[in-house]
Scaffold this active site. Structure first.
Site, PDB file in Angstrom:
ATOM      1  N   THR A 100      46.474  49.940  39.338  1.00  0.00           N
ATOM      2  CA  THR A 100      45.528  50.996  39.656  1.00  0.00           C
ATOM      3  C   THR A 100      46.236  52.155  40.343  1.00  0.00           C
ATOM      4  O   THR A 100      46.932  51.959  41.324  1.00  0.00           O
ATOM      5  CB  THR A 100      44.445  50.455  40.591  1.00  0.00           C
ATOM      6  OG1 THR A 100      44.023  49.221  40.066  1.00  0.00           O
ATOM      7  CG2 THR A 100      43.314  51.423  40.698  1.00  0.00           C
ATOM      8  N   ARG A 151      36.686  48.095  35.972  1.00  0.00           N
ATOM      9  CA  ARG A 151      36.721  47.524  37.322  1.00  0.00           C
ATOM     10  C   ARG A 151      35.307  47.195  37.714  1.00  0.00           C
ATOM     11  O   ARG A 151      34.397  48.015  37.549  1.00  0.00           O
ATOM     12  CB  ARG A 151      37.292  48.529  38.308  1.00  0.00           C
ATOM     13  CG  ARG A 151      38.705  48.911  38.027  1.00  0.00           C
ATOM     14  CD  ARG A 151      39.021  50.233  38.666  1.00  0.00           C
ATOM     15  NE  ARG A 151      38.944  50.152  40.118  1.00  0.00           N
ATOM     16  CZ  ARG A 151      39.961  49.756  40.889  1.00  0.00           C
ATOM     17  NH1 ARG A 151      41.069  49.404  40.324  1.00  0.00           N
ATOM     18  NH2 ARG A 151      39.844  49.733  42.198  1.00  0.00           N
ATOM     19  N   LYS A 181      52.798  39.958  45.832  1.00  0.00           N
ATOM     20  CA  LYS A 181      53.564  40.991  45.134  1.00  0.00           C
ATOM     21  C   LYS A 181      54.978  41.053  45.695  1.00  0.00           C
ATOM     22  O   LYS A 181      55.958  41.072  44.956  1.00  0.00           O
ATOM     23  CB  LYS A 181      52.902  42.357  45.314  1.00  0.00           C
ATOM     24  CG  LYS A 181      51.620  42.533  44.521  1.00  0.00           C
ATOM     25  CD  LYS A 181      51.116  43.941  44.717  1.00  0.00           C
ATOM     26  CE  LYS A 181      49.840  44.182  43.949  1.00  0.00           C
ATOM     27  NZ  LYS A 181      49.384  45.568  44.050  1.00  0.00           N
ATOM     28  N   GLY A 204      45.856  43.412  41.457  1.00  0.00           N
ATOM     29  CA  GLY A 204      44.826  42.596  42.059  1.00  0.00           C
ATOM     30  C   GLY A 204      43.618  42.472  41.160  1.00  0.00           C
ATOM     31  O   GLY A 204      42.663  41.772  41.483  1.00  0.00           O
ATOM     32  N   ASP A 241      50.611  48.078  48.041  1.00  0.00           N
ATOM     33  CA  ASP A 241      51.922  48.000  47.385  1.00  0.00           C
ATOM     34  C   ASP A 241      53.064  48.201  48.374  1.00  0.00           C
ATOM     35  O   ASP A 241      54.224  48.115  48.002  1.00  0.00           O
ATOM     36  CB  ASP A 241      52.028  49.072  46.297  1.00  0.00           C
ATOM     37  CG  ASP A 241      50.860  49.023  45.361  1.00  0.00           C
ATOM     38  OD1 ASP A 241      50.515  47.918  44.937  1.00  0.00           O
ATOM     39  OD2 ASP A 241      50.279  50.077  45.070  1.00  0.00           O
ATOM     40  N   ASP A 276      52.413  48.450  40.077  1.00  0.00           N
ATOM     41  CA  ASP A 276      51.020  48.262  40.402  1.00  0.00           C
ATOM     42  C   ASP A 276      50.221  48.788  39.219  1.00  0.00           C
ATOM     43  O   ASP A 276      50.766  49.477  38.359  1.00  0.00           O
ATOM     44  CB  ASP A 276      50.734  49.083  41.668  1.00  0.00           C
ATOM     45  CG  ASP A 276      49.299  49.017  42.063  1.00  0.00           C
ATOM     46  OD1 ASP A 276      48.709  47.945  41.879  1.00  0.00           O
ATOM     47  OD2 ASP A 276      48.770  50.029  42.532  1.00  0.00           O
TER      48      ASP A 276
END
Lengths: 354, 1373
Positions: free
Chosen positions: B433, B853, B1036, B934, B1060, B431
């Protein structure tokens, strides 16, 4: 609720910085490269060769004589006779002749040998009762179930000693006579028939049951002899009353099951008390008078007598010295090959580095 | 501590497509037509539970109603004292291996096949069963003690007998009991909140025990209770409660409470106090128990640990099967041999007269042989593997490198049996973030009304922080890599020709949501870096313009409207809980406005309402605000505020900032009115004219107040505006924001800097300080929380100034932009909006390119009737029980239309420390790293550059397609392209080609379809890295599953958030990062670490070790068993295949179980082929584990071959040495056993890489144990193991030189080939591992030099890939 107060402080969960927990224990790592292995190889080779030579010399100094008497000489008649089971109770005696070239120096051991007799067959091996042999009176007349199918005889009497091993006891007997070269009278070769079993066997494993002050015959009353036996257990050695019952040394020797189908068992040791046997077995002609009882044709076996002297390293067996020598040479050869490789590829660890 | 273990296993349903948090699970279906009655009856007709008070007025009903409910005592133990043995045995015989051995034991009871004594065959099984049983018993006892402690906790429960609250044990609490809890107490059961000492009927709970989330959650007293407000009296509780049957859904609770007057009140999660949570911030709370004991949600979620089978174990099972085949072959040989032997035997005179035919005897022999050779199937192997893994986990958990001082946390191993998988990872799915980045959000820049405020000062400040941190950890290269990577990334992007314009990209921005809050808010959010934002001078100036005459310009004022609204939205559109540092975790109470102020405030509100411009809804509130500010200028010019030189109009600003609630607003009214009139006179204010005079009077009446009040409070803004210089300076103003997501906190902090401060929160009010208006209570009407379907959240408030209903929405840019596009307002505003949208989009694109972001902020003003109609629908949705989620979602969608875009924010999320190094090391280790995020494409690529996932030599392949056909064509083309390049570069560096594939969510969707996935895989397999952006949680997990299943590789997924979870669960190894986003990822993971950098050591060192250790140990086990069993097998050729063994059966059984079992354990636990430092320095060493080098089928068979050879030597040398002698069976067995022991032990020494004193101890100990055992046995055992009798055998044997001569020769000859093989192999072509070990042994200086050489070599080999210029699809950097 679950909050334990025993480890306060901000870094309370920090793991210990111990060598064990951090897997930093001092260690020696055996690096098996040519560098480190070569010295070992050379040393090994030398040690093996030296040991081999020494053993070879030792073994060469022992003597052994083997004689297959199954069908030798007059024994052929007996052999034919034993083929028929009905003749089992008939005596048969025969004589074989043997010649000894060199003096058998020192203690001389007299063995009988059997070939192709599977004393190590599991069903056979298990068929015995150590507790009975130990002289436990409770077991005497109540043999263990392991003894099957030789637990009781046809009349329901318990067999003593029970089991297939005891039942199949080797029952040939030998009389060795020395014919000296000078024409002097034949000398009977005296053999110790006792002291041929292990100390522990004689004193711990095999004991006669003791009931009050009864004689051995009384003790064994109510038991049957094994079906193939000609004599009851309390009368195995008519010459020596102390060598009867379960402590009979022939029985003890027989009960120690051999590891392989071809084996020898100790029959007696030369008594060196009197001349001409004080030095050992002198050279010359010998005859062995055999009481031929044990049938071998059922298992396509052979019987033999073996006379041998032993060294500190055991009886005459050339295998081990030769094996040591071969191994030593092999290691040496490998060491040389390895040295070549080391010289070519890995000298000074160049190869390791790049 | 322990409690966490049992309550931790949290819901795993939060997977894939479902919403990650919030109450909406799927798009709504049309349920709205149904009446509420229909709803509730239908819903509750099924499984439900009725609860009445146990000691209340409805006591008589109690017993009939609560018959089926459980008490509150819990029992998590599996067994009781009585049932332990049968239950445990039953459990254990679920294992195939145990069943096999049980079968053997039973086989031995069949007389015809009996091989050993019956008891002896049982020993291995019994030992194994006992070991496991002891382990289970200890675990169970621990659980029992824990249960007892929990059950005996004290709670204050209302007693009907004494008519008051008495102390009771938890276990005596029943459903229907009233429980009173006070501050910091733990909730004993799931209860409905009936009373709270808080005047607003709110209480706060901390759910850390349940899910590890430490932020406070607000719970609310059931609405419309008859006794609301007053002290709760159980005697008067007449209502009964209907709710759903116990279930494990932590975030859902549905039911209603029916009062005696038949009025039903909906109950939901907000009313439920969950067991094992802690009451915070509330003096006293009373609740009625609805679920107790095992029926509580906490307990229902308490599922056991997860079980995974590792790759090595799968491989192992194959080889166990081979062992079985080998066993069958050997037994068949025995059977046939025995039959033939009997056949040849004419007459079994002396042997046992066999009555059975040879064929039948052979058949029996088959089974006997199975018993004799049983050791071939390693029963102890399974137990040993478990023990070794436990120890490996112990070492992993105790590694101090995994210790995080900030969080005081170690690594947490949640799966106990896949440690060795860590050493075989080929693909890492990460992932972004919170995993690669800190997930510490820092407000970076913003755009408001189409104007960008770059906040350059702020950016500089961030760099300073970065530097400080870098210096602090004394690693200067981190900074370097950051900056260089950044410049690189810009370059690469600029050439990226194939990327499609950004706003066409759709996808899930679930990264922007923050499903669960941080673990340690004080650490995470209070750091000065996040709190202090240096305001942009331009923006500040504009804000200050509020008070200057300039603001009269129309454009400027319109912009100011936007600005103020923007910050207002930042401050209130969130779920941030405010507390102050000196009373941590206490929510700052909304101060009651003093009577005088209240009065005036009300007046003002009234006034502003009149100002409301219904037709110009988008502008009116802001205009009102703005006008109010304007007035303050003139007013405060006369004020006695101290000088303040930051802005051109210092005095004004100062007063504005420090202003007391109400007061300033009041003073500003009159000019505001004028302005408004002047500008928008044509838009009509007919209705308010008549009241104007009255208002003026009121205003004048409070004027005095103002001047007095403002002087004291000046420091506030002074501080916050000048803060960057002095971050640590304490002030009364200091507030702590506890947010569910770091973004929210960052935005609130940012708003605060501009004077828009969130000061407090209660259930229906927010206290907001606005520039120029002081603290105003804002009535909070609704919060429409974030969910991943809508990708936004909204708050509905009653605007404090205009009294209008205003909706503030904050969400992912794509969504908000779409919603804003459809807004149709008056022509004027429409034009404005169009412009703003265009500009904002432009800025958003540039933000994304910088790796920020982005979030968009929008607002909407609702007219009263509009609101009313929506409210009706919404209330219905809230109270309905069935389909509530859908209805609420629908209701939210209805509200969030026609919104006006205010602006957007850019938030920077810094990389975690050592992330580039870790990724580089992983890539060197042959691990392919994929980033699944994402985030937007540009953001993702930037982060990828920053963390060295993308290198300067890499070629970027971008796949953004709108349709499946396009996608197909593109994949095909890209593949050809890659293949062409590979061909050009030659085969030499296959797999190291520098291609990086970037896929967006939509393309991924196409690519994952059945007919395209092969092509996609083929393409991605050739790329060194793949970045999937805009991907949903479901995607994912799909990607992970695809790669795992199709390529048959070992995958590892690492992530920190709830999004996740599905990926973590799918992957072979799931790693959770216990970072800022709560514990859901950790809950579902196999290993939980606190920083991404820990992955490096976890994989490269511990993974490598665990794998090689275990693989070697397993091989050794096989070797050991085959070697020993073959000795018995060879003997069969000399005993007529009768199943005799040459050793005592005790020794035979113990040989594996006792004499040679501990050395392999030590070997499996402690062996180190390479030191940790070298493994870290040379990631290439990891590759051997990936390729399963240590345990290939070939190694297995080679080991088997060696075992055969060794057993041959070990049998036949003693055989020839004793052949023809008078040796008996056991005398022959004695040297065979002894040499086997020597061979097996020394074999291990040869195989070991390191030998510590522990090894020496265990090896020597094992040998000594064997010899002492056999010696003692041969002395003591007279008739202990009939029919064999070892008495005197070993004592005699060991006194003979022959014995030692045989043993020595056997050992040397048996080990010679292996020794030679090792020596030759290591000398001629040493493995990397060995070379590394050799390097360790030289002195440190030399070591460094060689290490450099090595690395250079490696890079030389890799750098052969030369990027080729230009292509239609691929873009070289």
């Amino acid at each position: 609720m679950g909050k334990t107060k025993d480890n306060p402080g901000p870094l309370s969960r920090r793991p210990d910085n111990s060598a064990f927990k951090q897997q930093r224990l001092p260690a020696w790592s055996p690096m098996l490269t040519a560098n480190s292995v070569l010295p070992f190889f050379y040393i090994m080779a030398v040690v093996c060769v030296l040991l081999g030579v020494w053993l070879l010399i030792t073994v060469q100094n022992t003597h052994q004589l083997k004689l297959d008497y199954t069908q030798a000489g007059s024994c052929n008649i007996c052999f034919e006779k034993r083929k028929v089971r009905a003749n089992a109770n008939q005596d048969c005696k025969c004589t074989v002749v043997l010649n000894i070239g060199n003096t058998f120096k020192g203690d001389v051991f007299f063995y009988y040998g059997l070939m192709n007799f599977h004393q190590n067959l599991r069903q056979y091996m298990d068929s015995r009762d150590d507790a009975q042999m130990m002289g436990r009176t409770a077991n005497l007349k109540n043999p263990s179930a392991y003894c099957k199918p030789y637990i009781t005889d046809d009349h329901g009497l318990p067999i003593a000693p029970c089991g297939a091993v005891a039942n199949s006891m080797f029952n040939d007997s030998f009389k060795l006579t020395y014919h000296s070269a000078e024409g002097s009278p034949d000398v009977h070769v005296p053999l110790f028939r006792k002291g041929i079993s292990w100390y522990t066997d004689k004193n711990v494993k095999f004991r006669n049951p003791k009931i009050n002050n009864e004689t051995l015959t009384q003790v064994f009353e109510g038991t049957a002899r094994p079906p193939y036996w000609q004599k009851p257990v309390y009368n195995l050695d008519p010459l020596d009353p102390n060598n009867n019952g379960f402590t009979n040394e022939d029985l003890i020797v027989w009960m120690r099951e051999a590891a392989f189908p071809n084996f020898k068992k100790l029959y007696g040791v030369l008594n060196r008390a009197s001349k001409p046997f004080t030095e050992g077995l002198p050279p010359g002609n010998y005859t062995i008078e055999i009481s031929y009882n044990f049938p071998v044709e059922y298992f396509q076996g052979r019987k033999e007598v073996i006379i041998s002297t032993i060294s500190w390293f055991g009886g005459q067996n050339n295998f081990l010295p030769i094996a040591y020598l071969v191994t030593g040479c092999l290691v040496l050869l490998l060491a040389i090959i390895l040295t070549v490789f080391w010289w070519k590829f890995g000298k000074n660890g160049q190869n390791m580095e790049e | 501590m322990e409690q966490i273990h049992w309550v931790r296993h949290r819901c795993r349903r939060l997977a894939s497509s479902r919403s990650v948090r919030g109450f909406y699970s799927a798009p709504s279906s049309q349920h709205s037509e149904r009446s509420p009655e229909l709803h509730s009856t239908q819903q509750l007709s099924g499984k439900r539970r009725t609860v009445v008070a146990r000691h209340g007025p409805r006591q008589h009903e109690y017993h009939s109603v609560s018959k089926g409910c459980q008490g509150n005592s819990i029992r998590t133990t599996k067994y009781s004292l009585l049932t332990f043995i049968p239950m445990n045995l039953f459990q254990q015989f679920h294992r195939l291996a145990n069943l096999y051995f049980l079968f053997l034991v039973m086989l031995n009871w069949v007389p015809v096949v009996e091989a050993f004594q019956k008891e002896i065959t049982m020993i291995p099984l019994v030992v194994v069963l006992i070991i496991i049983a002891i382990k289970d018993a200890l675990e169970d006892y621990r659980r029992y003690r824990f249960d007892r402690r929990i059950n005996n906790n004290i709670a204050t429960v209302y007693s009907g007998k004494y008519q008051r609250y008495v102390d009771q044990h938890w276990k005596d609490v029943c459903v229907g009991d009233f429980v009173r809890l006070s501050f910091n107490e733990i909730i004993p059961a799931d209860m409905l909140l009936l009373y709270s000492s808080d005047p607003h009927g709110v209480c706060y709970i901390e759910t850390a025990n349940l899910d590890g989330e430490t932020n406070l959650k607000q719970r609310q007293v059931v609405r419309d209770l008859p006794q609301q407000g007053s002290e709760f009296t159980p005697e008067n509780f007449h209502s009964h409660i209907e709710c759903e049957s116990p279930n494990n859904d932590l975030i859902r609770f549905r039911g209603y409470m029916e009062h005696p007057n038949k009025k039903r009140v909906g109950l939901h999660n907000n009313n439920l106090l969950l067991r094992s949570c802690t009451i915070r911030n509330t003096e006293t709370v009373i609740g009625i128990v609805v679920y107790a004991g095992h029926e509580t949600k906490a307990m229902m979620n308490n599922s056991g640990p997860r079980y995974k089978r590792s790759k090595l174990e799968r491989r192992l099972n194959v080889d166990v099967l081979w062992s079985v085949v080998l066993l069958v072959i050997m037994c068949l040989t025995g059977a046939v041999g025995h039959a033939l032997w009997l056949w040849n035997l004419k007459d079994a005179l002396f042997q046992i007269p066999d009555t059975v035919s040879p064929a039948l005897a052979g058949f029996y022999m088959f089974w006997t042989m199975i018993i004799v050779l049983q050791v071939l199937i390693p029963i102890s192997l399974y137990v040993s593997i478990e023990v070794v893994k436990l120890c490996q986990i112990f070492f992993i958990q105790n590694d101090k490198d995994f210790y995080d001082e900030n969080l005081d946390s170690r690594i947490e191993c949640r799966a106990l049996n896949i440690t060795e998988d860590l050493g075989q990872i080929q693909y890492v799915f990460s992932d972004k973030t919170g995993t690669l980045t800190e997930n510490k959000m820092v407000f970076c820049r913003c755009t408001i009304a189409g104007v960008e405020y770059p906040h350059e000062e702020n950016a500089r400040r961030l760099e300073v922080y970065e530097q400080e941190e870098v210096e602090a950890v004394d690693r200067s290269h981190t900074l370097k890599s950051h900056t260089s990577a950044k410049s690189l990334s810009c370059k690469s992007l600029s050439c990226n020709r194939s990327s499609v314009s950004l706003h066409t990209l759709t996808g899930d921005a679930e990264d922007e949501e923050a499903p669960s809050p941080n673990v340690l808010p004080h650490n995470a959010f209070s750091s000065p870096m996040e709190k202090d934002v240096v305001p942009d001078p331009l923006l500040l100036q504009k804000l200050n313009c509020l008070y200057s005459p300039l603001f009269l310009l129309r454009d400027a004022s319109l912009e100011l409207t936007y600005i103020v609204d923007f910050f207002m939205a930042l401050a209130i559109c969130n779920t941030v809980v405010v507390s102050s540092p000196n009373q941590p975790r206490y929510v700052v109470k909304v101060p009651e406005v003093s009577p005088t102020k209240l009065k005036s405030l009300d007046d003002i509100k009234m006034l502003f309402q009149r100002f409301g411009l219904p037709r110009f809804s988008t502008l009116s509130p802001a205009q009102a605000t703005e006008s109010s500010h304007s007035f303050t200028r003139s007013l405060f010019a006369r004020g006695k505020a101290p000088s303040f030189n930051l802005s051109p109009t210092p005095v004004d600003k100062g007063t504005v900032a420090g202003g007391e609630p109400g007061a300033q607003a009041i003073t500003s009214i009159k000019p505001g009115l004028n302005v408004a009139r002047g500008e928008h006179g044509d838009q009509g204010y007919e209705e308010e004219d008549d009241e104007e005079d009255e208002r003026r009077q009121d205003v004048n009446g409070v004027e005095d107040n103002v001047v007095i009040l403002n002087s004291g409070a000046l420091t506030g803004l002074d501080n916050s505006n000048k803060a960057p210089g002095s971050p640590g300076e304490p002030s009364e103003d200091e507030l702590i924001y506890e947010a569910e997501s770091p973004d929210e906190a960052a935005l609130v902090h940012a708003a605060r800097v501009y004077g828009c401060t969130l000061r407090g929160r209660s259930v229906d009010h927010l206290l907001v300080e606005l520039p120029g208006m002081g603290s105003l209570p804002v009535r909070l009407l609704h919060i429409l929380p974030f969910d991943s379907t809508r990708k936004r959240m909204s708050v509905v408030v009653r605007h404090p100034l205009t009294n209008q209903v205003v909706v503030y929405t904050k969400g992912a840019d794509s969504v908000i932009m779409d919603l804003a596009k459809s807004a149709e307002g008056a022509d004027q505003s429409d034009y404005m909006q169009g412009h703003i949208r265009e500009q904002t989009q432009k800025h958003l694109d540039s933000y994304a390119r910088e790796g920020l972001r982005t979030l968009c902020i929008a607002k909407k003003v609702l007219e009263e009737n509009e609101y009313e109609s929506w409210l009706k629908h919404h209330v219905f949705a809230e109270t309905s029980i069935e389909n509530r989620e859908e209805l609420l979602l629908e209701s939210a969608l209805k509200l969030e239309t026609n919104i006006t875009l205010l602006g957007a924010t850019g938030i920077v999320d810094r990389l975690q420390e050592e992330v580039p190094e870790t990724i580089e090391a992983l890539q060197k280790a042959g691990v392919k790293v994929w980033v699944l995020t994402g985030d937007k494409q540009e953001t993702a690529i930037n982060i990828a550059c920053a963390c060295k996932l993308l290198r300067s030599t890499d070629q970027l392949l971008t796949a953004n397609c709108g349709s499946k056909e396009m996608c197909k064509a593109l994949i095909f083309e890209l593949r050809k392209e890659v293949e062409r390049r590979e061909l050009e570069c030659g085969e030499a560096n296959e797999g190291t080609s520098g291609f990086t594939l970037v896929v967006d969510g939509r393309t991924l969707e196409f690519a994952l379809e059945d007919d395209l996935k092969d092509g996609f895989l083929e393409l991605s397999r050739r790329c060194r890295a793949v970045i999937c952006c805009r991907s949903t949680p479901l995607q994912k997990s799909q990607v992970v599953r695809l790669v795992q299943d199709q390529l048959r590789v070992m995958t590892l997924a690492i992530g920190d958030g709830a999004n996740d979870v599905s990926m973590i669960q799918v992957a072979d190894v799931g790693i959770g990062i216990s970072g800022q986003e709560g514990m859901q990822a950790v809950m579902s993971s196999d290993f939980a670490i606190s920083r991404f950098k820990h992955l490096r050591k976890l994989l490269l060192v511990h993974g490598h070790w665990c794998y090689t250790r275990l693989a070697n140990m397993i091989l050794y086990f096989f070797y050991k068993n085959v070697m020993y069993v073959n000795l018995l097998f060879w003997y069969q050729f000399f005993c007529g295949f009768s199943g005799s063994v040459m050793s005592n059966s005790w020794v035979l059984i113990f040989f594996n179980l006792l004499f040679t079992s501990t050395p392999p354990l030590i070997y499996g636990i402690l062996d180190k082929d390479v030191s940790a430092e070298t493994l870290m320095m040379l990631p290439e060493l990891y590759i051997s584990g990936q390729n399963s080098k240590a345990y290939l089928p070939s190694t297995f068979w080679l080991t088997m071959l060696d075992a055969f050879y060794q057993s041959l030597v070990c049998f036949f040398i003693p055989y020839f040495a004793y052949a023809g002698s008078d040796a008996d069976l056991l005398s022959f067995g004695s040297p065979v056993n002894a040499s086997a022991l020597f061979i097996i032990l020394i074999h291990q020494v040869i195989e070991s890489h390191t030998l510590t004193w522990l090894h020496a101890l265990v090896l020597v100990g094992s040998a000594l144990f064997y010899f002492s055992f056999t010696l003692v046995f041969s002395v003591v055992c007279v008739t202990c193991s009939p029919p064999t009798n070892p008495l005197g055998v070993d004592t005699l044997q060991m006194s003979q030189p022959l014995f030692y001569g045989v043993c020595a020769l056997t050992t040397v000859l048996a080990l010679l080939p292996r020794l030679l093989f090792h020596a030759l192999h290591n000398s001629i072509s040493p493995s990397d591992t060995l070379r590394a070990t050799l390097m360790e042994q030289v002195n440190p200086k030399e070591y460094c030099r060689r290490m450099q050489n090595w690395n250079q070599d490696q890079s030389k080999a890799k750098s052969l890939v030369v990027p080729v210029e230009d292509s239609a699809l691929t873009v070289p950097d």
